[in-house]
Design an enzyme around this catalytic site. Structure first.
Site, PDB file in Angstrom:
ATOM      1  N   HIS A 197       6.445   4.029   8.287  1.00 20.50           N
ATOM      2  CA  HIS A 197       6.770   2.823   9.081  1.00 20.50           C
ATOM      3  C   HIS A 197       8.244   2.848   9.469  1.00 20.50           C
ATOM      4  O   HIS A 197       9.116   2.420   8.713  1.00 20.50           O
ATOM      5  CB  HIS A 197       6.455   1.582   8.235  1.00 20.50           C
ATOM      6  CG  HIS A 197       6.547   0.286   8.987  1.00 20.50           C
ATOM      7  ND1 HIS A 197       5.477  -0.575   9.141  1.00 20.50           N
ATOM      8  CD2 HIS A 197       7.578  -0.321   9.616  1.00 20.50           C
ATOM      9  CE1 HIS A 197       5.844  -1.634   9.830  1.00 20.50           C
ATOM     10  NE2 HIS A 197       7.128  -1.508  10.125  1.00 20.50           N
ATOM     11  N   HIS A 235      10.576   2.272  13.127  1.00 17.80           N
ATOM     12  CA  HIS A 235      10.659   2.002  14.569  1.00 17.80           C
ATOM     13  C   HIS A 235      11.740   2.912  15.151  1.00 17.80           C
ATOM     14  O   HIS A 235      12.889   2.861  14.693  1.00 17.80           O
ATOM     15  CB  HIS A 235      11.015   0.542  14.822  1.00 17.80           C
ATOM     16  CG  HIS A 235       9.996  -0.424  14.282  1.00 17.80           C
ATOM     17  ND1 HIS A 235       9.035  -1.001  15.078  1.00 17.80           N
ATOM     18  CD2 HIS A 235       9.781  -0.894  13.035  1.00 17.80           C
ATOM     19  CE1 HIS A 235       8.275  -1.800  14.340  1.00 17.80           C
ATOM     20  NE2 HIS A 235       8.706  -1.755  13.093  1.00 17.80           N
ATOM     21  N   GLU A 266       4.113 -10.294   7.070  1.00 22.31           N
ATOM     22  CA  GLU A 266       5.559 -10.195   6.890  1.00 22.31           C
ATOM     23  C   GLU A 266       6.096 -11.626   7.042  1.00 22.31           C
ATOM     24  O   GLU A 266       6.457 -12.254   6.058  1.00 22.31           O
ATOM     25  CB  GLU A 266       6.190  -9.248   7.933  1.00 22.31           C
ATOM     26  CG  GLU A 266       7.696  -9.095   7.810  1.00 22.31           C
ATOM     27  CD  GLU A 266       8.329  -8.349   9.011  1.00 22.31           C
ATOM     28  OE1 GLU A 266       7.700  -8.274  10.082  1.00 22.31           O
ATOM     29  OE2 GLU A 266       9.484  -7.896   8.870  1.00 22.31           O
TER      30      GLU A 266
END
Ligand code: ADE
Ligand code: ZN
Length: 335
Positions: free
Chosen positions: A16, A18, A199
């Site tokens: 994970h 970005h 989240e």
């Protein structure tokens, strides 16, 4: 205790990350200078990214992408990001790629950006031994229509390197189900699925992801499932993998410290958890530091963290041969 037990040196799998969120501030400042763009507003006095809260973080993040204009810019970014990954002992990373920032979701332009990113990633693999795969991500607060265009970019370029589809952005905007068409298109093109949930949204957002979208294998974060014991049991039974990013959650104010982060309670309840950095420079995070902090907070040693890496290898959106190679590298390392 942490440095001595060597966990920071372990080979690591990161699921994970970005790509734009991993851009070092100096890298963005240099591009801004080259292109004559004034981005002073997004940096604090110490030169790092400055933001007040999650929504402002998303604003700053998007502002930084203003200087990432060409495929060549993304190639340079990929090289910089993978060099940092390799310095942290990362052997495999899955990066979220955003057609929104790569040619405005035009399929033809997207192909050029993707080609440049992939070429840079393959060069980094030859040079540093870090393997990358791409996950196209749509951005929730840009809305379902733009997500469909993003999903089309993903579907048109699905293959052995572009292997997944996901969604990030502001969880407060809309429901997961509003994006079902996009996820269906991606799944039908053979892409594997993950979405940010749990989240900023509570357990209900995790249920939405699992019931309103078909074929979700992993959740970005997912950690607020801990607030609903029945949901925790369901995640454990289903084998849904959580892409946990403890440092990100702490820096964005979700939990006061790594010691208070639910990753250990989720693991103890049988949920498959993994460790990633999300947007490392925004959170002063590195994979080495994540491992050290987890070791300090929960007494996790090399054996526990290697188990998490094996879970990550199992859950990686890659082909069988790549997976076997990763597992071999994890086992070859002194644990
Ligand atoms: N995009 C980049 N980082 C993100 C995060 N932590 N949550 C949601 N969307 C994101
Ligand atoms: Zn994320």
């Amino acid at each position: 205790m942490t440095e001595e037990n060597g966990v920071a040196d372990l080979p690591k799998i990161e699921l994970h990350l970005h790509l734009e969120g991993a851009a070092p501030p100096d890298f963005i400042r240099r591009l801004a200078q080259e292109k004559g763009v004034n981005l002073a507003r997004i940096f604090g006095e110490d030169g790092t990214y400055a933001y007040r809260d999650f929504v402002h973080f998303l604003d700053v993040y998007e502002a930084a992408t203003e200087v990432l204009k060409t495929p060549e810019d993304f190639a340079r970014l990929t090289t910089a990001v993978l060099e940092e990954s390799a310095r942290n002992g990362v052997i495999y990373t899955e990066a979220f790629l955003s057609p929104d920032f790569c040619g405005g979701r035009d399929v033809g332009a997207w192909r050029e950006y993707l080609h440049a990113i992939r070429e840079a990633a393959e060069a980094a693999e030859r040079q540093h031994g870090v393997t990358m795969r791409g996950i196209v991500t749509c951005i929730r607060h840009f809305g379902p229509d733009k997500a469909r265009e993003t999903a089309l970019c993903a579907a048109e370029t699905a293959g052995d390197w572009l292997t997944g589809f996901g969604m990030g952005g502001d969880e407060a905007k809309g429901r997961q189900g509003d994006f079902a068409y996009s996820f269906d298109m991606a799944r039908e093109a053979g892409l594997r699925l993950t979405t940010h949930a749990g989240e900023w949204g509570g357990p209900d957002s995790v249920r939405q992801a699992l019931t309103e979208l078909r074929g979700i294998e992993r959740l970005g974060h997912g950690v607020r499932a801990i607030e609903d014991p029945r949901l925790v049991e369901e995640l454990a039974e289903a084998g849904t993998v959580l892409e946990c990013c403890p440092g990100s959650n702490v820096k964005l104010g979700l939990y006061p410290s790594v010691a208070k982060h639910p990753i250990e309670r989720l693991r103890a309840a049988g949920v498959k958890v993994t460790v990633s950095t999300d947007d490392p420079p925004f959170f002063h995070a590195t994979m080495r530091r994540e491992y050290e902090d987890l070791s300090r907070a929960f007494g996790w040693d090399a054996e526990v963290l290697t188990e998490l890496n094996e879970t990550a290898a199992e859950a990686a959106f890659c082909d069988a041969e790549t997976r076997a190679r990763l597992k071999q590298r994890l086992r070859a390392a002194p644990a």
